[in-house]
Enzyme design. Structure first.
Site, mmCIF file in Angstrom:
data_model
loop_
_atom_site.group_PDB
_atom_site.id
_atom_site.type_symbol
_atom_site.label_atom_id
_atom_site.label_comp_id
_atom_site.label_asym_id
_atom_site.label_seq_id
_atom_site.Cartn_x
_atom_site.Cartn_y
_atom_site.Cartn_z
ATOM 1 N N ASP A 95 0.019 5.689 -1.156
ATOM 2 C CA ASP A 95 -0.736 6.907 -0.824
ATOM 3 C C ASP A 95 -2.227 6.692 -0.533
ATOM 4 O O ASP A 95 -2.892 5.914 -1.228
ATOM 5 C CB ASP A 95 -0.711 7.889 -2.001
ATOM 6 N N LEU A 105 0.869 -1.192 0.000
ATOM 7 C CA LEU A 105 0.000 0.000 0.000
ATOM 8 C C LEU A 105 0.895 1.228 0.000
ATOM 9 O O LEU A 105 1.940 1.238 0.656
ATOM 10 C CB LEU A 105 -0.880 -0.032 1.253
#
Ligand code: FRU
Length: 477
Positions: free
Chosen positions: A40, A38
């Site tokens: 932003d 993951l």
């Protein structure tokens, strides 16, 4: 649905339904990738009674790779639904990654804007040439991005910018829509471009925003928003040299106060870092129905591997969001406050003794009395310290627990309060009601940690914390 979309969906189904990251160091009350990587926060918004948090997602590789958007939503920020992958890199104009962007909503529909990344094959430097950075819009309907439309390509951007133009953030003001985009100029200067539009589809450039002297070569993830009587320009600049205890991370995230008119004459204040820890980048803000301005960051940073790493990578996943923080402006200071909803996670309140062996998910509030020297330690390897004479607060690691992380500091003329959130392998430390914040990952051996208080306190409250609940709600694709 084209063939590429179908193939990507098959692969996604496979990886999300058949692989499960090793639970060691998984976080209990932070949003993480279900599997893989993951980065932003994207498309943060409050829409039809729910918080919608999208994220840059690389499900196939914990080291990062082809970018999708993953999707969480929640009514109360405690019970979440994981809604799968609404946005895929399935078009010629976004096939090498659906990069960061925002959601704009008028309450009736949710429209996203994002950057479609394209890397042409050939002998290119991918800065001055060889890269497409397309500005694209789509609607989110039934948890999926539909009606994708490419609105701008590199040919539409101004002459002075390289191929690096990305991360649209859209808002409405006085009946007009505005968009801010981050860019790298041909002279290696980070800037933001301001566009306006009547219909959300046709955009006209109205201003360039930058500092007088170059401040980094690229500004990623710009965000421009009002806060009380001020206007804040948040950017994530790349290419800033460390200056003493400031700008210690490989890339920075921070904000300027923008005075004047963002569409005309303006002035930028000096730049302040949002967070002084090791793991914070590319934050985005949104306003909820209570009128709160909420900021969420990526609790990670790109290209830092030379200095420190995340051992979760070999366990099948990497990175998380920070806790959402409310940003307020009080007595001339910008403060970041953990959202009050987090109090629902608290178990029984206790007074913190000098030594405590406790589960690694806890919250701590210390009101300090004349602090000096070592204040708190975890596992005798992570230290929070205050040097009263030099007025410096430091977060410091020794040994392997920081996986290469060393120390980070900030100037603080006085220290009255420490508010700390620990979640298995993350720490967020709020000083003086959010005047300064340090976010970091760390990797204790066990899921119990030895916590020591080395200072005298007026009050020392401690809570073990429950986990947030996450249900998988995505439709099978
Ligand atoms: C910031 C960033 C953005 C880009 C995205 C790609 O971390 O580099 O500028 O859109 O990540 O994942």
């Amino acid at each position: 649905m084209n063939a590429l979309h179908r193939d990507l969906c098959l692969l996604l189904n496979q990886v999300e339904h058949s692989t499960c990251p090793n639970p060691k160091w998984r976080l209990n009350y932070h949003l993480m990738p279900p599997v893989g990587w993951l980065n932003d926060p994207n498309g943060l918004c409050f829409y039809q009674g729910e918080y919608h948090f999208f994220f840059q997602y690389s499900p196939f590789r914990a080291e990062g790779g082809l970018k999708f958007w993953g999707y969480y939503k929640s009514k109360d920020l405690i019970h979440w639904d994981y809604c799968g992958v609404p946005l895929l890199p399935d078009q010629p104009y976004d096939c090498h990654g659906v990069y960061s962007g925002c959601a704009y909503t008028d309450g009736k529909e949710m429209r996203i804007y994002y950057t479609g990344n394209v890397k042409y094959s050939g002998d290119y430097d991918y800065i001055q040439n060889g890269r497409g950075s397309n500005t694209i819009t789509a609607l989110i309907q039934n948890g999926k991005a539909v009606q994708k439309e490419c609105l701008m390509t590199n040919e539409n951007y101004p002459e002075n910018v390289t191929c690096h133009v990305r991360d649209p953030k859209v808002w409405k003001e006085k009946e007009k829509l505005y968009m801010i985009l981050g860019a790298r100029t041909k002279e290696e200067k980070g800037i933001a471009l301001i566009y306006t539009s009547e219909d959300g589809k046709n955009w006209n450039l109205i201003n360039h925003i930058s500092t007088e002297k170059p401040f980094g070569y690229m500004w990623e993830c710009p965000d421009l928003f009002p806060l009380q009587d001020h206007r804040i320009l948040s950017v994530s600049p790349q290419g800033i040299e460390a200056q003493g205890i400031d700008f210690q991370n490989v890339y920075q995230s921070g904000y300027f106060f923008l005075e004047g008119d963002f569409s005309g004459e303006y002035h930028l204040s000096s730049f302040r870092e949002w967070d002084r820890g090791f793991d914070f980048y590319a934050p985005q803000t949104f306003q909820d129905e209570k009128g709160r301005r909420i900021l969420v960051g990526w609790m990670g940073i790109p290209d830092c591997e030379e200095f420190y790493t995340n051992p979760t990578t070999s366990l099948g996943w990497q990175h998380a969001f920070t806790l959402p923080r409310e940003i307020i402006f009080q007595n001339g200071t910008l403060l970041q406050k953990p959202l009050e909803e987090l109090q629902f996670l608290r178990k029984e309140q206790k007074i913190l003794p000098d030594f405590l062996l406790c589960p690694s998910c806890f919250e701590l509030i210390l009101e300090l009395e004349n602090p000096n020297g070592l204040l708190i330690s975890i596992e005798d390897s992570l230290f929070l310290e205050y040097n009263q004479k030099d007025q410096i607060f430091t977060l410091r690691f020794e040994g392997e627990i920081g996986s290469g992380r060393t120390s980070r500091s900030v100037i603080l003329t006085e220290l009255k309060k420490i508010h700390l959130f620990a979640d298995t392998s993350s720490l967020e430390v709020f000083l003086n009601d959010g005047k300064e914040v340090f976010s970091t990952r760390y990797y204790p051996k066990e899921n119990q940690v030895l916590l020591k208080k080395h200072c005298s306190t007026i009050q020392a409250s401690f809570w073990e914390l429950n986990a947030i609940e996450i249900q998988r709600k995505e439709e099978k694709i």
